[in-house]
Write a protein that holds these residues in place. Structure first.
Motif, PDB file in Angstrom:
ATOM      1  N   MET A 132     -27.001  -0.571  39.602  1.00  0.00           N
ATOM      2  CA  MET A 132     -26.022  -0.980  40.198  1.00  0.00           C
ATOM      3  C   MET A 132     -24.555  -0.844  39.256  1.00  0.00           C
ATOM      4  N   THR A 133     -25.168  -1.435  38.138  1.00  0.00           N
ATOM      5  CA  THR A 133     -24.218  -1.549  37.219  1.00  0.00           C
ATOM      6  C   THR A 133     -23.708  -0.114  36.731  1.00  0.00           C
ATOM      7  N   ALA A 134     -24.773   0.472  36.423  1.00  0.00           N
ATOM      8  CA  ALA A 134     -24.612   2.038  35.888  1.00  0.00           C
ATOM      9  C   ALA A 134     -23.851   2.749  36.988  1.00  0.00           C
ATOM     10  N   THR A 135     -24.265   2.625  38.061  1.00  0.00           N
ATOM     11  CA  THR A 135     -23.655   3.235  39.184  1.00  0.00           C
ATOM     12  C   THR A 135     -21.923   2.925  39.420  1.00  0.00           C
ATOM     13  N   ALA A 136     -21.715   1.618  39.056  1.00  0.00           N
ATOM     14  CA  ALA A 136     -20.426   1.170  39.095  1.00  0.00           C
ATOM     15  C   ALA A 136     -19.507   1.913  37.797  1.00  0.00           C
ATOM     16  N   ALA A 137     -20.172   2.033  36.583  1.00  0.00           N
ATOM     17  CA  ALA A 137     -19.558   2.527  35.617  1.00  0.00           C
ATOM     18  C   ALA A 137     -19.235   3.797  35.781  1.00  0.00           C
ATOM     19  N   VAL A 138     -20.085   4.600  36.639  1.00  0.00           N
ATOM     20  CA  VAL A 138     -19.954   6.057  36.700  1.00  0.00           C
ATOM     21  C   VAL A 138     -18.807   6.288  37.766  1.00  0.00           C
ATOM     22  N   THR A 139     -18.975   5.427  38.867  1.00  0.00           N
ATOM     23  CA  THR A 139     -17.994   5.460  39.978  1.00  0.00           C
ATOM     24  C   THR A 139     -16.418   5.227  39.144  1.00  0.00           C
ATOM     25  N   TYR A 140     -16.359   4.121  38.403  1.00  0.00           N
ATOM     26  CA  TYR A 140     -15.174   3.896  37.943  1.00  0.00           C
ATOM     27  C   TYR A 140     -14.812   5.094  36.762  1.00  0.00           C
ATOM     28  N   THR A 141     -15.402   5.432  36.254  1.00  0.00           N
ATOM     29  CA  THR A 141     -15.195   6.441  35.257  1.00  0.00           C
ATOM     30  C   THR A 141     -14.646   7.765  36.019  1.00  0.00           C
ATOM     31  N   ILE A 142     -15.178   8.336  37.286  1.00  0.00           N
ATOM     32  CA  ILE A 142     -14.811   9.338  38.072  1.00  0.00           C
ATOM     33  C   ILE A 142     -13.582   8.904  38.495  1.00  0.00           C
ATOM     34  N   LYS A 143     -13.475   7.752  39.024  1.00  0.00           N
ATOM     35  CA  LYS A 143     -12.122   7.266  39.774  1.00  0.00           C
ATOM     36  C   LYS A 143     -11.033   7.502  38.562  1.00  0.00           C
ATOM     37  N   HIS A 144     -11.233   7.162  37.509  1.00  0.00           N
ATOM     38  CA  HIS A 144      -9.971   6.967  36.379  1.00  0.00           C
ATOM     39  C   HIS A 144      -9.645   8.402  36.189  1.00  0.00           C
ATOM     40  N   ARG A 145     -10.890   9.456  35.996  1.00  0.00           N
ATOM     41  CA  ARG A 145     -10.439  10.774  35.861  1.00  0.00           C
ATOM     42  C   ARG A 145      -9.721  11.474  36.878  1.00  0.00           C
ATOM     43  N   ALA A 146      -9.912  11.023  38.066  1.00  0.00           N
ATOM     44  CA  ALA A 146      -9.314  11.792  39.220  1.00  0.00           C
ATOM     45  C   ALA A 146      -7.868  11.153  39.401  1.00  0.00           C
ATOM     46  N   GLU A 147      -7.604   9.749  38.962  1.00  0.00           N
ATOM     47  CA  GLU A 147      -6.103   9.290  38.800  1.00  0.00           C
ATOM     48  C   GLU A 147      -5.470   9.985  37.780  1.00  0.00           C
ATOM     49  N   LEU A 148      -6.178  10.300  36.535  1.00  0.00           N
ATOM     50  CA  LEU A 148      -5.452  11.235  35.432  1.00  0.00           C
ATOM     51  C   LEU A 148      -5.121  12.355  35.969  1.00  0.00           C
ATOM     52  N   LYS A 149      -5.859  13.149  36.708  1.00  0.00           N
ATOM     53  CA  LYS A 149      -5.701  14.437  37.421  1.00  0.00           C
ATOM     54  C   LYS A 149      -4.684  14.455  38.222  1.00  0.00           C
ATOM     55  N   VAL A 150      -4.428  13.347  39.182  1.00  0.00           N
ATOM     56  CA  VAL A 150      -3.468  13.249  40.062  1.00  0.00           C
ATOM     57  C   VAL A 150      -2.166  13.161  39.417  1.00  0.00           C
ATOM     58  N   GLU A 151      -2.065  12.286  38.495  1.00  0.00           N
ATOM     59  CA  GLU A 151      -0.971  12.111  37.565  1.00  0.00           C
ATOM     60  C   GLU A 151      -0.413  13.653  36.861  1.00  0.00           C
TER      61      GLU A 151
END
Length: 174
Positions: free
Chosen positions: A13-32
């Motif tokens: 669950m911790t690894a999944t949360a870290a991967v999800t957070y990383t993907i979300k952060h990359r998506a926000e950078l792409k939107v910017e």
């Protein structure tokens, strides 16, 4: 054994949360980045519109006429005559399409005997090129002589075969 399984699930669950957070952060950078690019595109479009409006103001006929009158002494401009315009057919050929003139004809124009010998030399070199090509041997001199013997094309006189409705503009659109 239950404790080990719980620890493994917590780790997953911790690894999944870290991967999800990383993907979300990359998506926000792409939107910017997309927003930044859209702003740049809008700025460029606005600049193009501004330049078009400026060009329309700068190229107004009455403004240009005032400038011509003001600087007539310095520029010495004259109106373009309608006979100075040419059609696409009358434009010269490209350098690659222009045949090479025969040098022997230009030098031999002084005397008739020299002209005859020059033409005979051209015919002889053309015959040697034909014989050499029949034998399969490359003869560059003969090939150059035959290429030089081609006549230079002259543009057709203006207005003979052309109507005012059939002016070629060179446009790609049809």
């Amino acid at each position: 054994m239950l404790k080990t399984f719980d620890l493994v699930l917590i780790g997953v669950m911790t690894a999944t949360a870290a991967v999800t957070y990383t993907i979300k952060h990359r998506a926000e950078l792409k939107v910017e980045e997309v927003h930044r690019l859209e702003a740049e595109i809008k700025l460029e479009k606005d600049t193009i519109d501004l330049l078009k409006a400026d060009w329309a103001l700068q190229s107004q006929p009455n403004r240009l006429e005032r400038l011509v009158k003001a600087y007539n002494e310095e520029l010495k401009l004259q109106p373009t005559e309608s006979t100075a315009l040419v059609h696409a057919k009358e434009l010269p050929m490209l350098k690659s399409e222009v045949p090479v003139p025969d040098v022997t004809e230009g030098k031999a124009s002084a005397k008739g005997a020299t002209v005859a010998s020059a033409k005979g030399a051209t015919v002889a070199s053309a015959k040697s090129a034909t014989v050499a090509s029949a034998k399969g041997a490359p003869d560059t001199k003969g090939a150059q002589a035959t290429a030089k013997a081609q006549p230079i094309p002259v543009p057709a006189p203006r207005g003979e075969a052309e109507d005012a409705d059939q002016i070629e503009t060179g446009s790609v659109e049809e």
